[in-house]
Design a protein around this motif. Structure first.
Motif, mmCIF file in Angstrom:
data_model
loop_
_atom_site.group_PDB
_atom_site.id
_atom_site.type_symbol
_atom_site.label_atom_id
_atom_site.label_comp_id
_atom_site.label_asym_id
_atom_site.label_seq_id
_atom_site.Cartn_x
_atom_site.Cartn_y
_atom_site.Cartn_z
ATOM 1 N N ASP A 1 5.290 9.598 -3.571
ATOM 2 C CA ASP A 1 6.805 9.446 -4.436
ATOM 3 C C ASP A 1 6.304 10.724 -5.141
ATOM 4 N N GLY A 2 7.150 11.965 -5.508
ATOM 5 C CA GLY A 2 7.915 13.255 -5.973
ATOM 6 C C GLY A 2 8.294 14.063 -4.804
ATOM 7 N N VAL A 3 8.124 13.586 -3.891
ATOM 8 C CA VAL A 3 8.711 14.226 -2.292
ATOM 9 C C VAL A 3 9.698 14.140 -1.965
ATOM 10 N N ARG A 4 10.929 14.499 -1.597
ATOM 11 C CA ARG A 4 12.271 14.467 -1.194
ATOM 12 C C ARG A 4 11.609 14.322 0.658
ATOM 13 N N ALA A 5 12.140 13.130 0.632
ATOM 14 C CA ALA A 5 11.929 12.713 1.872
ATOM 15 C C ALA A 5 13.024 13.460 3.453
ATOM 16 N N LEU A 6 14.354 13.055 2.694
ATOM 17 C CA LEU A 6 15.637 13.625 3.363
ATOM 18 C C LEU A 6 16.600 14.123 2.739
ATOM 19 N N ALA B 1 0.141 -1.214 -0.001
ATOM 20 C CA ALA B 1 0.672 0.176 0.079
ATOM 21 C C ALA B 1 0.826 1.466 0.058
ATOM 22 N N ASP B 2 2.167 0.670 0.675
ATOM 23 C CA ASP B 2 3.290 2.473 0.312
ATOM 24 C C ASP B 2 3.875 2.624 -0.947
ATOM 25 N N ASP B 3 4.024 3.865 -1.266
ATOM 26 C CA ASP B 3 4.579 4.050 -2.428
ATOM 27 C C ASP B 3 6.207 3.637 -3.154
ATOM 28 N N PHE B 4 6.888 3.958 -1.865
ATOM 29 C CA PHE B 4 8.002 2.381 -1.796
ATOM 30 C C PHE B 4 7.429 1.840 -0.788
ATOM 31 N N PRO B 5 7.297 0.312 -1.239
ATOM 32 C CA PRO B 5 7.087 -0.697 0.188
ATOM 33 C C PRO B 5 8.400 -1.051 0.754
ATOM 34 N N ARG B 6 8.287 -1.592 1.899
ATOM 35 C CA ARG B 6 9.118 -1.810 2.490
ATOM 36 C C ARG B 6 9.397 -3.527 3.168
ATOM 37 N N TYR C 1 11.043 0.873 -8.350
ATOM 38 C CA TYR C 1 11.444 0.850 -7.412
ATOM 39 C C TYR C 1 10.307 -0.680 -7.128
ATOM 40 N N ARG C 2 9.122 -0.184 -7.756
ATOM 41 C CA ARG C 2 8.196 -1.238 -7.488
ATOM 42 C C ARG C 2 8.910 -2.615 -8.618
ATOM 43 N N ALA C 3 9.502 -2.151 -9.130
ATOM 44 C CA ALA C 3 10.026 -3.454 -10.361
ATOM 45 C C ALA C 3 10.628 -4.451 -9.421
ATOM 46 N N ASP C 4 12.431 -3.495 -8.591
ATOM 47 C CA ASP C 4 12.334 -4.099 -8.209
ATOM 48 C C ASP C 4 11.853 -5.386 -6.391
#
Length: 663
Positions: free
Chosen positions: A168-173, A117-122, A198-201
């Motif tokens: 997605d599209g937002v720099r967090a750090l 459900a996250d843009d960049f899954p853990r 990232y999703r492909a990985d």
């Protein structure tokens, strides 16, 4: 208790039971749930408990223990037996009823979770299964099993492990962490990788955890070729190393007999009120997992009920159900179980596709650009609700039958280790020794116990074992094994007599000076695997050697009775006695040690050749002859001159060899 003597409220409940499928709960006077069951026809099934002496699904022991205590029956209607099976498994987990088969610590089994459900899954370890759009792999039997899988994934695929919210599209750090610099994370926090890449990985990780490594390797080879064509040799080199690592994993998992096979295989072992199920998970011909699950099994429960209970509870929460499950025995309710498993397989992983959010996550993944091989592999996922049959099979021959035997042996070993761990609990061990001392009227606690067992095969190669337990724990360094020399044929009584005479001939109380004397120290209790005849023979030997006061007891196999030499009636320990548990453990260890020795002797005897009995031929000369001639047959056919020409043989010895081989 007959139906006419039931409380009025229970009689009214039984009279109003519907004829539809559902689940029923039997409760006692305090409202505690004693037993949970399912039925195709609630009325017929529940009422049968008070109408028949031999009730299917419950053994005689359970009938006596449960029915007389039942004062109320609650039930829930379902649309099908499959729904009833799923509900039954959930209620067993919830109430932990005393007379149901229960997976031990079932609520704490861990899973691997991918937060789709996250843009960049853990990717993380979890013990909860909320319907939050994530995908789950498991359950695993232990945290160490999950850690092993997670460590392998981390070495192969870089992914983020932090818990910060990355969109997605937002720099967090502003700056990445150390994991990015050592190439263990792609840096989505600093927008170093796009959401699609990232999703492909992450989908590669999913394929790996599913066991679809062949599809993954094909996709990675295509990716490596494209990187090489655009002269991105660093990326091509990283991908090459990843392919090699995955191929090494595939090779270690490969099972040639199961090429392209998706199969779960269950081996079962039971002791007293415990059972162990060894689960082999095979996907695409590779063994992905070998976990053992422990279950609490009420006395009187059949093996079929144990397997059925495991299938319900494990696959009620499993994330991946194959089309075929191999089980150790035929199941009377196999058709109902297959329908239940098919419904679970069609529904998909828990938390992943059992709701709209989970389904959207899977659909979204299908639109992510990736190599063709991965796209084709992902198309195999079935839509929710589509028919997906599952077969329960009992292997009868061939490689699957051999694998079933292996699974059963693994389950037996796990059960033995679990019981040994139980015995390692000092409090329980001390209680067991105290109970045993009281039962046998010993002068003190039996600190050192020796147990003897005899093994033979059709009267040949008779051997015996001596195992030693001190303070309730095995002392494997002091185990001994004997080859019976003076007894011919299957004669346990005479064999025990010889072994005990050899053991105690030179022993005297207090001989504890040297290390060797310590290993042969006098025991506080001698146990014999056998009944009155074996105990009588052992007592005669001890009296002959002057060891009149050495405590002695036999373990009769039929009812686990303790037989004493000077008592006509055997001692029957309670089935819940810790002393009985200890005695059974010691007896089983003696039996295992004797059987292992006997098998070793039989194996060595089966590979002996005439070379082993030739006069004057040791290992070196035997090796020289085999290097020159290759086999015993060629040595026998060769002339004496050629045999004599072999280094270390000579004419005289060659003549003896020739004569011995032709005799």
């Amino acid at each position: 208790m007959s139906a006419q003597t039931l409380p009025p409220s229970l009689q009214a409940t039984l009279a109003k039971l519907p004829t539809r499928p559902g689940v029923y709960l039997m409760k006692d006077a305090r409202g505690a749930v004693l037993y949970v069951g399912k039925a195709q026809n609630l009325r017929n099934r529940v009422r049968s408990y008070w109408q028949k002496e031999d009730t299917p699904g419950l053994g005689q022991h359970l009938i006596r223990s449960v029915i007389d205590r039942v004062v109320d029956v609650e039930y829930t209607l379902t649309d099908s037996v499959g729904e009833a099976l799923l509900l039954e498994g959930n209620l067993v987990k919830r109430f932990q009823p005393q007379f149901n088969v229960r997976l031990k610590d079932d609520k704490s089994y861990p899973y691997i979770k991918i937060t789709l459900a996250d843009d960049f899954p853990r990717i993380e370890r979890t013990r909860k299964l909320p319907t939050d759009g994530s995908r789950y792999f498991g359950p695993y039997a232990s945290a160490s099993s999950v850690d092993e899988a997670m460590n392998l994934v981390r070495r192969l695929f870089p992914f983020r492990t932090c818990t910060i919210d990355i969109k997605d599209g937002v720099r967090a750090l502003q700056r990445p962490c150390l994991l990015y610099h050592i190439k263990r994370c792609q840096g989505p926090c600093i927008e170093a990788i796009s959401k699609a890449e990232y999703r492909a990985d992450i989908e590669q990780v999913e394929l790996f955890l599913e066991g679809r490594q062949e599809s993954l390797v094909r996709a990675l080879r295509d990716d490596m070729k494209r990187a090489s064509d655009r002269q991105d040799y660093e990326h091509a080199g990283i991908t090459r190393d990843k392919i090699k690592a995955i191929e090494r994993t595939m090779e270690s998992q490969k099972m040639a007999a199961f090429a392209r096979t998706d199969l779960d295989l269950l081996g079962l072992a039971r002791r007293d009120n415990q059972a162990a199920v060894q689960l082999f998970v095979i996907r695409g011909g590779k063994a992905l997992g070998r976990d053992v699950y422990l279950l609490d099994t009420p006395r009187g429960t059949t093996d079929a009920e144990v397997v059925s209970g495991f299938l319900l509870q494990y696959y009620g929460r499993a994330s991946n159900i194959p089309r075929e499950i191999a089980i150790p025995l035929e199941m009377p309710d196999a058709a109902d179980l297959e329908r239940f498993l098919a419904e679970r397989r069609a529904a998909g992983a828990p938390g992943a596709s059992n709701g709209s959010e989970g389904s959207m996550s899977r659909t979204e993944n299908l639109s992510v650009p990736r190599p063709d091989a991965v796209r084709v592999a992902r198309r195999r996922a079935r839509a929710v609700g589509e028919a997906s049959p599952v077969r329960l099979v009992v292997p009868q021959r061939g490689e699957r039958r051999q694998l079933m035997r292996l699974a059963t042996r693994n389950a037996e070993e796990m059960l033995a280790r679990e019981q040994a761990r139980w015995l390692a609990d000092q409090g329980k061990t001390l209680g067991a020794l105290e109970e045993l001392a009281d039962a046998l009227s010993l002068p003190g606690l039996p600190g050192r116990i020796e147990c003897y067992d005899v093994s033979n095969f059709q009267g040949s190669e008779t051997v015996a074992s001596m195992v030693v337990f001190e303070d309730g724990k095995p002392r494997t360094g002091e185990y001994r094994r004997f080859r019976v020399r003076t007894v011919e044929g299957p004669n346990d009584v005479a064999s025990h007599r010889e072994v005990l005479r050899r053991r105690f001939r030179g022993a005297r109380p207090g001989d504890e000076g040297s290390a060797e004397e310590r290993r042969w120290a006098m025991p506080d209790l001698v146990l014999i695997d056998g009944g009155k005849p074996q105990v009588g023979a052992a007592k005669g030997v001890l009296d002959e050697l002057g060891l009149h006061d050495l405590p002695l007891a036999g373990i009769a196999k039929e009812r686990e009775e303790l037989v004493l030499p000077d008592r006509s009636e055997p001692i029957l320990l309670p089935t819940t006695s810790q002393a009985l548990y200890l005695v059974q453990r010691i007896r089983d260890e003696a039996h295992r040690f004797a059987i292992t020795y006997h098998r070793d002797l039989r194996r060595k005897a089966s590979v002996r050749s005439k070379f082993d009995d030739l006069p004057g031929i040791g290992p070196r000369r035997r090796g020289a002859l085999l290097r020159v001639f290759g086999s015993v047959k060629r040595v026998r056919e060769a002339p004496v001159e050629q045999i004599a020409a072999v280094p270390g043989i000579g004419p005289a010895l060659a003549t003896k060899i020739k004569a011995a081989l032709e005799a």
